[in-house]
Design an enzyme around this catalytic site. Structure first.
Site, PDB file in Angstrom:
ATOM      1  N   ASP A 101       0.815  -1.216   0.000  1.00  0.00           N
ATOM      2  CA  ASP A 101       0.000   0.000   0.000  1.00  0.00           C
ATOM      3  C   ASP A 101       0.848   1.266   0.000  1.00  0.00           C
ATOM      4  O   ASP A 101       0.332   2.357  -0.214  1.00  0.00           O
ATOM      5  CB  ASP A 101      -0.939   0.002   1.219  1.00  0.00           C
ATOM      6  N   SER A 126      -9.539  -8.211  10.862  1.00  0.00           N
ATOM      7  CA  SER A 126      -9.586  -9.673  10.952  1.00  0.00           C
ATOM      8  C   SER A 126     -10.390 -10.133  12.168  1.00  0.00           C
ATOM      9  O   SER A 126     -11.236 -11.028  12.068  1.00  0.00           O
ATOM     10  CB  SER A 126      -8.169 -10.239  11.008  1.00  0.00           C
TER      11      SER A 126
END
Length: 650
Positions: free
Chosen positions: A136, A389
């Site tokens: 990223d 997550s």
């Protein structure tokens, strides 16, 4: 012919029995304490209403959190995998490995490449294995390094397979961690190892422009390796790591579309190449596979010292064996093998994916479109929480999916934990803030979760979301009795009063329960003391700021932001950590409430003790004298840091 079992599951019966007996006895004592507080508040004489109410509130918070945590202790189980029982003729399913990185300064490129190489070297059919790196940060350094790592892998992978190397992370293999693997090998092995060692420098020295060309046969044995860098625009939210993972889901869905995913932090390398086969022992079990969402491995850290002063291993946080006895552990963010289908439907739903990669982009666009949807059926990795997550795993459990926790003797994954106060507090504040936000949202485990999963499992998630509120309880417990001690106001029964035994029983019960858990998990007395001490320090610093941050965001006074944990190891800080010395550099903001607490306890203890001696009221004030003294002992690192800093300015 009988089918061989692929795994075992055993209830830790002695632990479960001891835990249940303790729960009953401890809870009985708590009921007596609450009765004492309540009756004295409403019917007692000369009771300091404000102070009594505050300390009762603190004890009520401690009670609620204690009740929630008992769900972990109710039915702990242990599992083992038997990968050698996987039938030889079976075709293993495709596996896509996701590794995410953002900032090469905080996440050193060499560590990222070590993780990628260890994933490429998994003991899994190479034609079924694909590794995806999400960058990223869009760093040219990372892009160049991944190309060099790919070249190095063409010689590294055959070497590992030829000699059965277990430590397939180059950085780990060429360190002292793998010395035992190089003891009894032949001269041929040593010659090849030297060649590999020279090749490893191509990854470490990424400015070197040498290229390690392999032959066609070697290339066909290489798993697929894909580098992905998202386009990021200020006008479009990029959704942090959840956005990166969902991008990898889309890309991999077009290219390889493996039915199973392995997600790794960029600093969490594969330490056992058989981890995939071990996980498949559960995913391929016909009795489990229809409802099994993921297999979670523990987070183990290689840079933990023997005297783990910061509790970097966070033993008490990973209570997953207790959750495994219910419907399974949470999704921790790394080191888990996840069924792709679980992200897009409920258990027993018709599989919407093809077993082989779908090369037709038009067909795969349906898959891509499902990720863009914002409905409950196709969730991908959730954007509703920065702990993407953990929150996604929570939603999976709410939908009826189960998970398992596998803790083999050899750690399958090894990572790097924080080794100074600043990074530890930043990380803790981020976790606390986001978990409290979940607890205050419509997805709260005690409302949304309890209607979709068992009460015990929702209690486990409730503990994770609300445990940071212990900071409020400890703040009250660290100030109210001390101020009352200074003013000669008793908040606890006299030593000769039978009610005093209730407080002693609860206090000793808590200490011995914690000690039992530490010793039964191969810890020591020093481990127990370090955990006691850092629990208080972290609660009155990182957790407290996390609660305040969550409240500010809940009220709309602060925007959501991501603080990336620094994973670059500083040599000077590591040496200080190895010596057992606390490093408060850069953590001044977090130290403010701790310093106030310590100074208050110093003043109240000595002035209050003087008053107790003069008035001969030790029997009445013993509880508060002891409490203040114990807090000062726990706060010794803070006192030492204040003295050291004072000397440094002279």
């Amino acid at each position: 012919m009988a089918t061989l079992s692929l795994h075992t599951c055993r209830v830790q019966q002695p632990h479960a029995t001891i835990n249940r007996i303790h729960i009953f006895l401890h809870f009985t004592a708590i009921l007596f304490l609450l009765y004492y507080r309540t009756t004295r508040l409403f019917h007692g004489k000369n009771v300091p209403t404000l102070a009594w109410s505050l300390i009762s509130t603190s004890e009520l918070i401690l009670t609620i959190i204690w009740i929630l945590i008992q769900a972990f202790r109710w039915c702990p189980v242990s599992r083992s995998a038997i990968p050698e029982n996987i039938p030889g003729g079976i075709e293993l399913p495709g596996l896509d490995v996701f590794v995410c990185t953002l900032d090469p300064k905080k996440e050193p490129t060499i560590e990222v490449m070590n993780t990628v190489l260890s994933a490429l070297a998994l003991d899994y059919p190479p034609e079924k294995l694909s590794v995806y790196l999400s960058d990223d940060g869009g760093s040219y350094i990372t892009l160049y390094a991944i190309k060099e790592a790919c070249s190095f892998a063409k010689s590294w992978l055959p070497f590992c397979k030829k000699y059965g190397i277990k430590s397939r992370c180059p950085g780990s293999y060429f360190s002292s961690f793998a010395d035992d693997e190089r003891l009894l090998w032949s001269d041929e092995f040593r010659i090849e190892e030297e060649k590999i060692k020279v090749g490893a420098n191509l990854v470490a020295i990424i400015h070197d422009n040498k290229n390690n060309e392999g032959d066609v046969e070697d290339q066909t044995q290489m798993p697929l390796l894909v580098y992905v860098s998202r386009e990021r625009r200020p006008s479009c939210p990029h959704r942090f790591k959840a956005g990166a993972l969902n991008t990898l889901l889309r890309v991999s869905g077009v290219i390889s579309n493996g039915p199973y995913l392995l997600v790794l932090d960029c600093d969490m390398y594969c330490n056992d190449p058989t981890s995939a086969r071990q996980a498949m022992c559960f995913h391929l079990d016909s009795q489990l596979s229809h409802s099994l969402a993921f297999v979670q491995y523990p987070q183990i850290f290689y840079n933990i010292s023997k005297n783990d002063i910061y509790d970097g291993q966070a033993r008490s946080a990973y209570k997953w064996q207790g959750m495994d006895g219910l419907k399974g552990p949470l999704l921790s963010g790394t080191g888990f093998y996840l069924k792709r289908k679980a992200l897009y439907g409920k258990p027993n739903q018709e599989d919407m994916f093809l077993s082989e990669p779908e090369k037709n982009f038009g067909t795969s666009s349906k898959f891509i479109h499902s990720l863009k949807g914002n409905n409950e059926q196709f969730i991908g990795f959730s954007y509703d929480c920065l702990l993407e997550s953990t929150f996604t795993g929570y939603l999976l459990h709410c939908k009826g999916w189960i998970s398992v926790y596998l803790y083999p003797k050899r750690p399958c994954f090894l990572g790097c934990t924080t080794i100074d106060m600043k990074d530890g507090m930043v990380q803790l504040m981020k976790w606390s803030s986001n978990l409290v936000q979940v607890g205050l949202s419509k997805f709260s485990p005690l409302t949304y979760g309890v209607s979709r999963m068992s009460v015990l499992q929702s209690m486990c998630y409730g503990y994770f979301t609300f445990s940071s509120l212990l900071s409020v309880a400890l703040l009250l417990y660290g100030t109210v009795p001390q101020v009352c001690l200074l003013n000669g106001i008793p908040l606890y029964p006299k030593v000769s009063d039978p009610w005093f035994a209730v407080f002693v029983a609860i206090y000793m019960s808590s200490l011995f329960q914690h000690l039992y858990e530490v010793l039964s998990s191969d810890g020591s007395i020093k481990t127990w003391w370090n955990e006691q001490r850092i629990w208080m320090i972290k609660s009155i610093s990182g957790s407290l700021f996390g609660v305040l941050d969550a409240i500010m965001k809940f009220l709309g006074k602060k925007k959501v932001s991501l603080s990336l944990t620094n994973k670059a190891v500083d040599k000077e800080k590591f040496e200080k950590y190895e010596k057992g010395k606390f490093d408060f550099e850069g953590a001044a903001m977090f130290m403010v409430p701790l310093l106030i607490l310590v100074i208050l306890n110093i003043v109240c203890f000595f002035c209050g003790l003087r008053r107790v001696v003069i008035e001969k009221s030790l029997e009445e004030m013993f509880g508060q004298v002891f409490l203040s003294f114990f807090i000062l002992i726990l706060s010794y690192p803070i006192l030492e840091g204040m003295v050291t800093k004072g000397k440094g300015k002279q």
